[in-house]
Motif scaffolding. Structure first.
Motif, PDB file in Angstrom:
ATOM      1  N   SER A 210      18.448  33.226 125.478  1.00  0.00           N
ATOM      2  CA  SER A 210      17.594  34.241 124.842  1.00  0.00           C
ATOM      3  C   SER A 210      17.286  33.785 123.491  1.00  0.00           C
ATOM      4  CB  SER A 210      17.998  35.516 125.079  1.00  0.00           C
ATOM      5  OG  SER A 210      19.215  35.871 124.023  1.00  0.00           O
ATOM      6  N   THR A 211      16.052  33.932 123.019  1.00  0.00           N
ATOM      7  CA  THR A 211      15.530  33.660 121.530  1.00  0.00           C
ATOM      8  C   THR A 211      15.254  34.963 120.780  1.00  0.00           C
ATOM      9  OG1 THR A 211      13.243  33.363 122.234  1.00  0.00           O
ATOM     10  CG2 THR A 211      14.875  31.440 122.472  1.00  0.00           C
ATOM     11  N   THR A 212      15.521  35.052 119.447  1.00  0.00           N
ATOM     12  CA  THR A 212      15.164  35.948 118.654  1.00  0.00           C
ATOM     13  C   THR A 212      14.360  35.500 117.476  1.00  0.00           C
ATOM     14  OG1 THR A 212      16.942  37.381 119.551  1.00  0.00           O
ATOM     15  CG2 THR A 212      16.292  37.870 117.338  1.00  0.00           C
ATOM     16  N   GLY A 213      13.331  36.217 116.807  1.00  0.00           N
ATOM     17  CA  GLY A 213      12.851  35.835 115.564  1.00  0.00           C
ATOM     18  C   GLY A 213      12.005  34.664 115.809  1.00  0.00           C
ATOM     19  N   SER A 214      11.798  33.823 114.561  1.00  0.00           N
ATOM     20  CA  SER A 214      11.023  32.704 114.693  1.00  0.00           C
ATOM     21  C   SER A 214      11.555  31.454 115.352  1.00  0.00           C
ATOM     22  CB  SER A 214      10.613  32.580 113.155  1.00  0.00           C
ATOM     23  OG  SER A 214       9.953  33.777 112.797  1.00  0.00           O
ATOM     24  N   VAL A 215      11.692  31.484 116.483  1.00  0.00           N
ATOM     25  CA  VAL A 215      12.079  30.168 117.107  1.00  0.00           C
ATOM     26  C   VAL A 215      11.195  29.939 118.234  1.00  0.00           C
ATOM     27  CG1 VAL A 215      14.109  29.062 118.604  1.00  0.00           C
ATOM     28  CG2 VAL A 215      14.498  30.877 117.010  1.00  0.00           C
ATOM     29  N   TYR A 216      10.865  28.753 118.070  1.00  0.00           N
ATOM     30  CA  TYR A 216       9.643  28.236 119.156  1.00  0.00           C
ATOM     31  C   TYR A 216      10.273  26.682 119.987  1.00  0.00           C
ATOM     32  CZ  TYR A 216       7.284  30.594 115.735  1.00  0.00           C
ATOM     33  OH  TYR A 216       6.650  31.619 114.747  1.00  0.00           O
ATOM     34  N   GLU A 217       9.854  27.006 121.225  1.00  0.00           N
ATOM     35  CA  GLU A 217      10.120  25.831 122.386  1.00  0.00           C
ATOM     36  C   GLU A 217       8.957  24.983 122.303  1.00  0.00           C
ATOM     37  OE1 GLU A 217      10.581  25.490 126.895  1.00  0.00           O
ATOM     38  OE2 GLU A 217      11.714  27.396 126.038  1.00  0.00           O
ATOM     39  N   GLU A 218       9.219  23.554 121.921  1.00  0.00           N
ATOM     40  CA  GLU A 218       8.395  22.631 121.991  1.00  0.00           C
ATOM     41  C   GLU A 218       8.726  21.685 122.618  1.00  0.00           C
ATOM     42  OE1 GLU A 218       5.309  22.981 120.692  1.00  0.00           O
ATOM     43  OE2 GLU A 218       5.618  25.012 119.654  1.00  0.00           O
ATOM     44  N   GLN A 219       7.864  20.477 122.997  1.00  0.00           N
ATOM     45  CA  GLN A 219       8.202  19.112 123.504  1.00  0.00           C
ATOM     46  C   GLN A 219       9.086  18.286 122.317  1.00  0.00           C
ATOM     47  OE1 GLN A 219       7.063  18.641 126.438  1.00  0.00           O
ATOM     48  NE2 GLN A 219       8.114  16.752 126.822  1.00  0.00           N
ATOM     49  N   SER A 220      10.032  17.616 123.293  1.00  0.00           N
ATOM     50  CA  SER A 220      10.969  16.989 122.373  1.00  0.00           C
ATOM     51  C   SER A 220      10.129  15.589 121.892  1.00  0.00           C
ATOM     52  CB  SER A 220      12.278  16.594 123.119  1.00  0.00           C
ATOM     53  OG  SER A 220      13.096  15.718 122.339  1.00  0.00           O
ATOM     54  N   ASP A 221      10.543  14.931 120.736  1.00  0.00           N
ATOM     55  CA  ASP A 221      10.105  13.722 120.241  1.00  0.00           C
ATOM     56  C   ASP A 221      11.389  12.697 119.987  1.00  0.00           C
ATOM     57  OD1 ASP A 221      10.970  14.748 117.799  1.00  0.00           O
ATOM     58  OD2 ASP A 221       9.569  14.384 116.688  1.00  0.00           O
ATOM     59  N   PHE A 222      12.444  13.155 120.637  1.00  0.00           N
ATOM     60  CA  PHE A 222      13.800  12.174 120.399  1.00  0.00           C
ATOM     61  C   PHE A 222      13.423  11.241 121.169  1.00  0.00           C
ATOM     62  CE2 PHE A 222      17.909  11.182 122.364  1.00  0.00           C
ATOM     63  CZ  PHE A 222      18.557  10.372 121.149  1.00  0.00           C
ATOM     64  N   ASP A 223      13.814  10.012 120.284  1.00  0.00           N
ATOM     65  CA  ASP A 223      13.663   8.565 120.986  1.00  0.00           C
ATOM     66  C   ASP A 223      14.870   8.124 121.442  1.00  0.00           C
ATOM     67  OD1 ASP A 223      12.166   5.362 119.654  1.00  0.00           O
ATOM     68  OD2 ASP A 223      13.014   6.014 121.676  1.00  0.00           O
ATOM     69  N   LYS A 224      14.928   7.971 122.767  1.00  0.00           N
ATOM     70  CA  LYS A 224      16.342   7.630 123.263  1.00  0.00           C
ATOM     71  C   LYS A 224      16.946   6.276 123.004  1.00  0.00           C
ATOM     72  CE  LYS A 224      15.881  11.006 127.020  1.00  0.00           C
ATOM     73  NZ  LYS A 224      15.884  11.323 128.357  1.00  0.00           N
ATOM     74  N   LEU A 225      15.753   5.606 122.746  1.00  0.00           N
ATOM     75  CA  LEU A 225      16.104   4.065 122.387  1.00  0.00           C
ATOM     76  C   LEU A 225      16.294   3.862 120.896  1.00  0.00           C
ATOM     77  CD1 LEU A 225      13.580   2.441 124.440  1.00  0.00           C
ATOM     78  CD2 LEU A 225      15.744   2.915 125.075  1.00  0.00           C
ATOM     79  N   ALA A 226      16.440   4.983 120.198  1.00  0.00           N
ATOM     80  CA  ALA A 226      16.749   4.627 118.604  1.00  0.00           C
ATOM     81  C   ALA A 226      18.006   5.659 118.079  1.00  0.00           C
ATOM     82  CB  ALA A 226      15.447   5.011 117.955  1.00  0.00           C
TER      83      ALA A 226
END
Length: 228
Positions: A210-226
């Protein structure tokens, strides 16, 4: 009072959703004393060994909290905290241990794993492929009771007592928790972004939370090759 706290923890867990968060991140955009994510893990026996892995992206240089697990008896039962840049502070049942000298990139992704085994008390922290020296903390200890896990805040009481000055600001993703000290090979696979065995207590690909307050679910930009 202890029974009431346990009942409230279970009640809150009932409002959690279950979701595959692959390629997703939780975004904590501002300092806050009331914004957090509560992942749900069920411990059916005392925890005497653990591995926690996560990735985070943050530009903060002040102290902040990465992972907080509290029990009714101990608010800092299993806590990963950063008091300053380049220092990771471990807590097991309230006892602290500072681990300096590891990578700590601001405005870059950091992949962190922490292993603990109470049989010998050995703890190891891995960050971006570099590991710490093995240090003693929590030898012969066990973590018991219904856990509350919080991302983004430090629990100074069971499920509360949050302090804005210790809050996390940035992105968090790929959080996994095991009830064992997983092997260095598995940790390497995780850090590289390769296939690995998901956590058996918390699994980012099948997470109840669960989430509370100002937390947002967004698309990851983690680069698995870096990762390195």
């Amino acid at each position: 009072m202890k029974l009431l706290l346990i009942f409230l923890a279970l009640l809150c867990a009932g409002h959690a959703v279950e979701q595959d968060l692959s390629e997703k991140v939780f975004v904590f955009p501002v300092s806050s004393a009331n914004s957090y994510v509560k992942p749900i893990a069920t411990l059916e026996q005392p925890l005497t060994a653990a591995t926690m892995c996560m990735r985070y992206f943050s530009s903060l240089t002040r102290a902040q909290t990465l992972f907080s697990l509290a029990t009714p008896a101990q608010s800092n039962a299993f806590l990963l905290y950063k008091p300053s840049v380049g220092v990771y502070r471990l807590h097991i049942n309230g006892a602290p241990l500072d681990v300096p000298g590891l990578p700590d990139q601001t405005d870059e992704w950091n992949s962190v794993c922490w292993t603990w085994d109470s049989n010998n008390g050995l703890n190891t922290v891995w960050v971006n492929g570099k590991r710490s020296g093995r240090k003693i903390l929590g030898a012969k200890a066990s973590i018991t009771g219904v856990p509350i896990i919080i991302l983004g805040q430090d629990q100074d009481s069971y499920g509360g007592g949050y302090d804005q000055a210790q809050s996390f600001v940035g992105d968090i993703t790929d959080v996994h928790l095991w009830n064992s000290a997983i092997s260095p090979c598995e940790i390497k696979l995780y850090i590289e972004g390769s296939a690995f065995t998901p956590g058996n207590l918390l699994n980012w690909k099948n997470l109840r939370y669960s989430t509370t307050g100002s937390v947002y679910e967004e698309q990851s930009d983690f680069d698995k090759l870096a990762c390195f």
